[in-house]
Scaffold this motif. Structure first.
Motif, PDB file in Angstrom:
ATOM      1  N   GLY A  35      -1.485   1.372  -4.520  1.00 44.96           N
ATOM      2  CA  GLY A  35      -1.199  -0.051  -4.611  1.00 44.96           C
ATOM      3  C   GLY A  35      -0.225  -0.544  -3.561  1.00 44.96           C
ATOM      4  N   TRP A  36      -0.144   0.164  -2.442  1.00 45.09           N
ATOM      5  CA  TRP A  36       0.776  -0.224  -1.386  1.00 45.09           C
ATOM      6  C   TRP A  36       0.230  -1.380  -0.571  1.00 45.09           C
ATOM      7  CZ3 TRP A  36       1.917   5.309   0.925  1.00 45.09           C
ATOM      8  CH2 TRP A  36       2.782   5.997   0.044  1.00 45.09           C
ATOM      9  N   THR A  37       1.117  -2.228  -0.107  1.00 45.82           N
ATOM     10  CA  THR A  37       0.817  -3.172   0.947  1.00 45.82           C
ATOM     11  C   THR A  37       1.643  -2.760   2.158  1.00 45.82           C
ATOM     12  OG1 THR A  37       2.541  -4.675   0.154  1.00 45.82           O
ATOM     13  CG2 THR A  37       0.293  -5.044  -0.653  1.00 45.82           C
ATOM     14  N   LEU A  57       5.788  -1.251  -2.105  1.00 49.32           N
ATOM     15  CA  LEU A  57       5.334  -1.291  -3.490  1.00 49.32           C
ATOM     16  C   LEU A  57       5.983  -2.514  -4.128  1.00 49.32           C
ATOM     17  CD1 LEU A  57       3.785   0.162  -5.806  1.00 49.32           C
ATOM     18  CD2 LEU A  57       5.956   1.272  -6.389  1.00 49.32           C
ATOM     19  N   ASP A  58       5.175  -3.510  -4.425  1.00 50.75           N
ATOM     20  CA  ASP A  58       5.707  -4.782  -4.949  1.00 50.75           C
ATOM     21  C   ASP A  58       6.814  -5.327  -4.055  1.00 50.75           C
ATOM     22  OD1 ASP A  58       3.974  -4.597  -7.138  1.00 50.75           O
ATOM     23  OD2 ASP A  58       5.433  -3.443  -8.297  1.00 50.75           O
ATOM     24  N   GLY A  59       6.606  -5.208  -2.751  1.00 55.15           N
ATOM     25  CA  GLY A  59       7.549  -5.755  -1.790  1.00 55.15           C
ATOM     26  C   GLY A  59       8.741  -4.888  -1.475  1.00 55.15           C
ATOM     27  N   ARG A  60       8.822  -3.683  -2.073  1.00 58.15           N
ATOM     28  CA  ARG A  60       9.966  -2.791  -1.847  1.00 58.15           C
ATOM     29  C   ARG A  60       9.526  -1.572  -1.035  1.00 58.15           C
ATOM     30  NH1 ARG A  60      10.905  -1.289  -7.624  1.00 58.15           N
ATOM     31  NH2 ARG A  60       8.677  -1.776  -7.625  1.00 58.15           N
ATOM     32  N   ALA A 137      12.029   1.789  -3.759  1.00 57.06           N
ATOM     33  CA  ALA A 137      11.279   2.086  -4.985  1.00 57.06           C
ATOM     34  C   ALA A 137      11.142   3.598  -5.116  1.00 57.06           C
ATOM     35  CB  ALA A 137       9.894   1.440  -4.945  1.00 57.06           C
ATOM     36  N   GLU A 140       8.637   5.519  -9.991  1.00 53.76           N
ATOM     37  CA  GLU A 140       7.705   4.681 -10.723  1.00 53.76           C
ATOM     38  C   GLU A 140       6.338   4.832 -10.071  1.00 53.76           C
ATOM     39  OE1 GLU A 140       7.976   0.261  -9.602  1.00 53.76           O
ATOM     40  OE2 GLU A 140      10.009   1.009  -9.202  1.00 53.76           O
ATOM     41  N   SER A 143       5.332   5.435  -6.104  1.00 56.28           N
ATOM     42  CA  SER A 143       6.529   5.671  -5.289  1.00 56.28           C
ATOM     43  C   SER A 143       6.911   7.145  -5.323  1.00 56.28           C
ATOM     44  CB  SER A 143       7.696   4.816  -5.778  1.00 56.28           C
ATOM     45  OG  SER A 143       8.141   5.232  -7.054  1.00 56.28           O
TER      46      SER A 143
END
Length: 272
Positions: A35-37, A57-60, A137, A140, A143
């Motif tokens: 789920g990385w960007t 990961l969710d911006g982190r 991150a 979780e 990460s």
């Protein structure tokens, strides 16, 4: 098993990157698996690492991917250990029987990086943080969660990491105490020798590994479902190296991505 967030304790894993022949293929693979960007290409780093991108990961910040500058270099994940003084740590590495692959060098204003090899042949990195501390991150799904050095050289490698990072070591699980333990867990200098403070481990390469397998660090990422991560890896062109199997630390598998880089996945919600 835990991984400390940030880079406060010397010897704490604080970053990881994958060196890949095809950066875009790596982004597609890990983007779907974890789920990385990916942000804009990072500023130029050390010579030969001008093409790299940070995985979010969710911006982190979770990791980075690097295009291999030379096809002869291995396709591999590398873990970086925090140090307040990369030059001093480099001197201890040499004194303890290791070697420097790349000397400490500033990476813009982010920090100072170096790579080294231990007496058993495993490669790892050093990171002296400045503007960039490291992971944002950890622990979780998607990460970093753990690292272990896999080696054939028990005593020299244990002595090396004690001298370089000052690790307190203890045998994992129900293993007998002493240097004969097949898995030794590391805690930072001055911290209690227990799982709450553990940051990594040493495990032995035994007859279950191919004879040509070199010593190496295996980087593990947390996942919500180990079996689903295995299926996704295979669907994306990767493969299963070992597992999945239940361990005292959670359900675990060793995988290889679609370009050959090995990594572990661990579902810590399934701790026995």
């Amino acid at each position: 098993m835990v991984a400390a967030e940030g880079a406060s304790a010397e010897g704490t894993p604080c970053w990881t990157d994958a060196m890949l022949p095809d950066l875009e293929a790596g982004k597609r693979f890990y983007g779907e698996l974890f789920g990385w960007t990916f942000g804009a290409p990072a500023p130029p780093g050390p010579p030969g690492q001008e093409s790299r991108t940070v995985a979010l990961l969710d911006g982190r910040r979770a990791a980075s991917l690097v295009r291999k500058p030379d096809g002869r270099l291995p396709t591999v994940w590398t873990v970086y250990f925090a140090t307040p003084d990369a030059a001093a740590t480099a001197r201890r590495i040499r004194a303890a029987g290791g070697q420097l692959v790349t000397e400490p060098e500033a990476v813009g204003r982010d920090g100072v990086a170096a790579t080294a090899v231990d007496p058993g042949g495993a490669v790892f990195g050093l990171w002296q943080p400045e503007a960039l501390a490291g992971f944002e991150a950890v622990r979780e799904p998607g990460s970093y969660v753990w690292t272990e050095v896999c080696t054939r050289e028990r005593e020299p490698v244990d002595a090396f990491y004690r001298e370089v990072f000052g690790y307190v070591m203890y045998p994992a699980g129900d293993e007998s105490t002493g240097e004969a333990a097949d898995v030794m867990v590391w805690a930072p200098r001055g911290e209690p020798a227990d799982d709450e403070h553990a940051v990594g481990s040493r495990t032995m390469i035994d007859e279950t590994y191919p004879v040509e397998m070199p010593a190496h660090f295996l980087v593990h990422f947390a996942v919500a479902d180990c079996d689903a991560a295995v299926r996704t890896t295979v669907r994306l062109g990767g493969r299963t190296v070992d597992g999945p199997q239940d361990t005292p630390f959670g359900r675990h598998a060793v995988l290889a991505d679609n370009q050959g880089a090995r990594f572990g996945v661990l579902d810590t919600s399934t701790v026995l």
